[in-house]
Design an enzyme around this catalytic site. Sequence first.
Site, PDB file in Angstrom:
ATOM      1  CB  THR A   1      64.718  25.288  44.879  1.00 31.53           C
ATOM      2  OG1 THR A   1      63.629  25.372  43.947  1.00 31.53           O
ATOM      3  CG2 THR A   1      66.007  25.269  44.095  1.00 31.53           C
ATOM      4  CG  ASN A   2      60.932  20.201  45.406  1.00 33.92           C
ATOM      5  OD1 ASN A   2      61.073  18.986  45.316  1.00 33.92           O
ATOM      6  ND2 ASN A   2      60.709  20.802  46.561  1.00 33.92           N
TER       7      ASN A   2
ATOM      8  CB  CYS B   1      56.973  23.980  46.519  1.00 28.83           C
ATOM      9  SG  CYS B   1      57.569  25.675  46.684  1.00 28.83           S
TER      10      CYS B   1
ATOM     11  CD  GLU C   1      59.820  28.428  48.826  1.00 30.04           C
ATOM     12  OE1 GLU C   1      60.992  28.830  48.814  1.00 30.04           O
ATOM     13  OE2 GLU C   1      59.336  27.721  47.911  1.00 30.04           O
TER      14      GLU C   1
END
Length: 229
Positions: free
Chosen positions: A83-84, A197, A199
């Site tokens: 995750t960022n 991100c 996603e």
Amino acid sequence: MKKIGLIGGMSWESSLEYYRLLNELVRQRLGGHHSALCIMESLDFATVEFLQHRGDWNTLTKLVTKSAVNLEKAGAECIVLCTNTMHRCYFDIVKNTDIPFLHIAQATGERIASEELNRMLLLGTKFTMEGDFFKDYLRKQFGIETVIPSEPDRELVHHVIYNELVKGIVLEKSRNRFVEIIRRAAETGAEGVILGCTEIPMLLSANDVDVAVFDTTRIHVEYAIDFAL
């Protein structure tokens, strides 16, 4: 092959992409029946999302640091935080573990620098776009300048991430809005866009826009494989 330790679940949709890409790319590089040697500790994203919007980064830091320690105890030889946004907690992970932490901004910065670009649009959660942890890393380590969308556009990007993408919902209208945001940034000098991100690559790819696209999920995975092999 070194064992890769993955901190996932933020969201599991993007963690699934990490796992898929790790195995696909290891098979491409090594051939045969090879797959990635890895272990994952997956957090409950409901807890993470609640604490993020509450601003309780102290508790969040303890959660991800504990996961990193658990992975090290389980035999991981490096840490990949999938995750960022949660990279704002990476200092504590590094302080509390003795194995390499593979920073997503380091991987991304190296890739951007290799293409000799230095002005990037950064898309991600509001925590990533409005915070300094990602932008400062790129500026200090690579001299890369980042710009972010206007406040209404930041709200839109954040909404799409938390209310659509982390739930596996991919809408064409949201893709079109992202494309428009990128187009406007390019008109004011952005040479490329960082999908900051994990996603966002579910929604957007290099085929959708006319500027260089840096998919932090894939870049991070490739960086981890380089280390592991």
